[in-house]
Motif scaffolding. Structure first.
Motif, PDB file in Angstrom:
ATOM      1  N   VAL A   1     -38.288  42.849   3.623  1.00  0.00           N
ATOM      2  CA  VAL A   1     -37.886  44.243   3.818  1.00  0.00           C
ATOM      3  C   VAL A   1     -38.883  44.969   4.710  1.00  0.00           C
ATOM      4  O   VAL A   1     -38.496  45.756   5.591  1.00  0.00           O
ATOM      5  CB  VAL A   1     -37.767  44.941   2.454  1.00  0.00           C
ATOM      6  CG1 VAL A   1     -37.516  46.435   2.634  1.00  0.00           C
ATOM      7  CG2 VAL A   1     -36.646  44.315   1.629  1.00  0.00           C
ATOM      8  N   ALA A   2     -40.181  44.716   4.495  1.00  0.00           N
ATOM      9  CA  ALA A   2     -41.211  45.465   5.226  1.00  0.00           C
ATOM     10  C   ALA A   2     -41.435  44.929   6.641  1.00  0.00           C
ATOM     11  O   ALA A   2     -41.673  45.707   7.565  1.00  0.00           O
ATOM     12  CB  ALA A   2     -42.523  45.433   4.439  1.00  0.00           C
ATOM     13  N   HIS A   3     -41.368  43.611   6.786  1.00  0.00           N
ATOM     14  CA  HIS A   3     -41.769  43.018   8.062  1.00  0.00           C
ATOM     15  C   HIS A   3     -40.697  42.141   8.695  1.00  0.00           C
ATOM     16  O   HIS A   3     -40.974  41.476   9.700  1.00  0.00           O
ATOM     17  CB  HIS A   3     -43.048  42.185   7.868  1.00  0.00           C
ATOM     18  CG  HIS A   3     -44.166  42.939   7.219  1.00  0.00           C
ATOM     19  ND1 HIS A   3     -44.820  43.990   7.831  1.00  0.00           N
ATOM     20  CD2 HIS A   3     -44.730  42.820   5.989  1.00  0.00           C
ATOM     21  CE1 HIS A   3     -45.757  44.467   7.023  1.00  0.00           C
ATOM     22  NE2 HIS A   3     -45.717  43.772   5.895  1.00  0.00           N
TER      23      HIS A   3
ATOM     24  N   ASP B   1     -32.422  40.601   9.842  1.00  0.00           N
ATOM     25  CA  ASP B   1     -32.664  40.448   8.403  1.00  0.00           C
ATOM     26  C   ASP B   1     -32.476  41.769   7.672  1.00  0.00           C
ATOM     27  O   ASP B   1     -31.851  41.817   6.600  1.00  0.00           O
ATOM     28  CB  ASP B   1     -34.076  39.918   8.166  1.00  0.00           C
ATOM     29  CG  ASP B   1     -34.237  38.480   8.628  1.00  0.00           C
ATOM     30  OD1 ASP B   1     -33.214  37.784   8.730  1.00  0.00           O
ATOM     31  OD2 ASP B   1     -35.386  38.062   8.884  1.00  0.00           O
ATOM     32  N   GLN B   2     -33.016  42.826   8.228  1.00  0.00           N
ATOM     33  CA  GLN B   2     -32.920  44.118   7.565  1.00  0.00           C
ATOM     34  C   GLN B   2     -31.485  44.655   7.562  1.00  0.00           C
ATOM     35  O   GLN B   2     -31.039  45.266   6.587  1.00  0.00           O
ATOM     36  CB  GLN B   2     -33.868  45.112   8.230  1.00  0.00           C
ATOM     37  CG  GLN B   2     -35.339  44.748   8.038  1.00  0.00           C
ATOM     38  CD  GLN B   2     -36.282  45.721   8.722  1.00  0.00           C
ATOM     39  OE1 GLN B   2     -35.847  46.557   9.498  1.00  0.00           O
ATOM     40  NE2 GLN B   2     -37.571  45.607   8.443  1.00  0.00           N
ATOM     41  N   VAL B   3     -30.738  44.408   8.634  1.00  0.00           N
ATOM     42  CA  VAL B   3     -29.333  44.829   8.673  1.00  0.00           C
ATOM     43  C   VAL B   3     -28.526  44.076   7.616  1.00  0.00           C
ATOM     44  O   VAL B   3     -27.685  44.660   6.919  1.00  0.00           O
ATOM     45  CB  VAL B   3     -28.748  44.607  10.081  1.00  0.00           C
ATOM     46  CG1 VAL B   3     -27.224  44.779  10.062  1.00  0.00           C
ATOM     47  CG2 VAL B   3     -29.357  45.582  11.069  1.00  0.00           C
TER      48      VAL B   3
ATOM     49  N   ILE C   1     -26.481  45.747   4.502  1.00  0.00           N
ATOM     50  CA  ILE C   1     -25.052  45.493   4.246  1.00  0.00           C
ATOM     51  C   ILE C   1     -24.847  44.991   2.823  1.00  0.00           C
ATOM     52  O   ILE C   1     -23.949  45.463   2.093  1.00  0.00           O
ATOM     53  CB  ILE C   1     -24.504  44.485   5.264  1.00  0.00           C
ATOM     54  CG1 ILE C   1     -24.501  45.091   6.663  1.00  0.00           C
ATOM     55  CG2 ILE C   1     -23.099  44.039   4.875  1.00  0.00           C
ATOM     56  CD1 ILE C   1     -24.109  44.127   7.761  1.00  0.00           C
ATOM     57  N   LEU C   2     -25.684  44.056   2.399  1.00  0.00           N
ATOM     58  CA  LEU C   2     -25.559  43.539   1.035  1.00  0.00           C
ATOM     59  C   LEU C   2     -25.865  44.623   0.000  1.00  0.00           C
ATOM     60  O   LEU C   2     -25.235  44.676  -1.057  1.00  0.00           O
ATOM     61  CB  LEU C   2     -26.497  42.346   0.845  1.00  0.00           C
ATOM     62  CG  LEU C   2     -26.129  41.078   1.617  1.00  0.00           C
ATOM     63  CD1 LEU C   2     -27.204  40.008   1.436  1.00  0.00           C
ATOM     64  CD2 LEU C   2     -24.776  40.543   1.173  1.00  0.00           C
TER      65      LEU C   2
ATOM     66  N   GLY D   1     -27.595  35.533   7.047  1.00  0.00           N
ATOM     67  CA  GLY D   1     -29.014  35.885   7.035  1.00  0.00           C
ATOM     68  C   GLY D   1     -29.902  34.664   6.871  1.00  0.00           C
ATOM     69  O   GLY D   1     -30.981  34.570   7.476  1.00  0.00           O
ATOM     70  N   THR D   2     -29.462  33.706   6.053  1.00  0.00           N
ATOM     71  CA  THR D   2     -30.238  32.479   5.856  1.00  0.00           C
ATOM     72  C   THR D   2     -30.302  31.667   7.138  1.00  0.00           C
ATOM     73  O   THR D   2     -31.377  31.190   7.541  1.00  0.00           O
ATOM     74  CB  THR D   2     -29.608  31.634   4.734  1.00  0.00           C
ATOM     75  OG1 THR D   2     -29.710  32.359   3.506  1.00  0.00           O
ATOM     76  CG2 THR D   2     -30.330  30.309   4.591  1.00  0.00           C
TER      77      THR D   2
END
Length: 280
Positions: free
Chosen positions: A69-71, A76-78, A82-83, A198-199
């Motif tokens: 989440v932070a880096h 990944d953050q999008v 969405i999830l 994402g994976t």
């Protein structure tokens, strides 16, 4: 090194003893011996001891969800956003629809016990809550029965006209308590694939970074790949409650709507019976 210094100082002391007058030879020898003993003693550092280092905090896990989440990168953050939206929407629908069906079931129980025991339909309707679905159906049915006029509606017999209006009211109630089930079905079917995307994206970036660095040791591979697999786990965590909640609400809606339709059928029979009595 200390022994060499001690020997050197002892030699100086012996030379001084030979050079002084005999009367002071013994005193000087004792003084030299004590000086040599002092010099031979290990030197103790008088500097204050340094304080013990504070216990170090545990290192942050570079492959945890918080680190993603932070880096994490934009993709990944999008995916996480969405999830997150899918999860919050699913739980909101579950809670709201559970409240609606529970409320409707409670109203159905009260209607079965009291509504048809009233002296008239008007009294029965007044005994229902303003926002009650059963009051809405009853009011629609009574209004349709009392206002069967017009050049077009006269072509429809009274019973069919009332039935049509009651069915529309029942459909409105069913549509209200079924709202959001499509969203749950969509989340249940797509969330695993969103997490899988994402994976795949995370593994691609990890392998690309490993290829650029030229290091393929297990610690270089396991961490990034494990962090990427978190996305798949999150997708499953979002999808499973949505699927279970969808099936659960569908079954609850069937049970509740069967009671609503039974009320509508009984109401239709009462209206037709009243009309037949009025014609007499």
């Amino acid at each position: 090194m200390i022994s060499r210094i001690t020997g050197f100082l002892a030699a100086i002391a012996m030379a001084a003893t030979l050079a002084v007058p005999p009367a002071h030879a013994q005193d000087q020898a004792a003084s030299a011996a004590s000086t040599a003993a002092v010099e031979a003693a290990p030197v103790i550092d008088a500097a204050p001891a340094e304080p013990a280092p504070a216990a170090s905090k545990p290192a942050d896990n570079p492959y945890s969800l918080a680190n993603i989440v932070a880096h994490g990168n934009v993709v990944d953050q999008v995916v996480l956003v969405i999830l997150g939206i899918m999860s919050m929407g699913s739980w909101y629908i579950l809670v709201v629809r559970l409240w609606d069906t529970s409320k409707l079931a409670s109203e159905a129980k009260d209607v079965r016990a009291n509504f048809f025991k009233k002296a008239s339909l008007a009294d029965g309707i007044k005994g229902l809550k303003e926002e009650s679905a059963f009051r809405y159906i009853a009011s629609t049915a009574v209004e349709a029965s009392e206002h069967h006029e017009g050049a077009l509606t006269e072509n429809i017999d009274h019973s069919s006209w009332v039935t049509m209006n009651v069915d529309r009211a029942v459909a409105d109630v069913n549509s209200k308590i079924s709202g959001g089930l499509g969203f749950l079905a969509t989340v249940g079917s797509t969330a695993p694939f969103v997490g899988l995307f994402g994976t795949v994206w995370g593994i691609l970036n990890a392998l690309t970074a490993i290829g650029v660095a030229g290091q393929a040791s297990i610690d270089k591979v396991a961490g990034p790949v494990g962090a990427a697999l978190i996305m798949t786990a999150i997708g499953l965590v979002v999808a499973v409650p949505a699927v279970l909640g969808y099936n659960w609400l569908v079954n609850r809606n069937k049970n509740v709507m069967s009671q609503v339709r039974a009320f509508a059928g009984d109401l239709h029979g009462v209206l037709m019976g009243n009309r037949a009595i009025a014609k007499r």
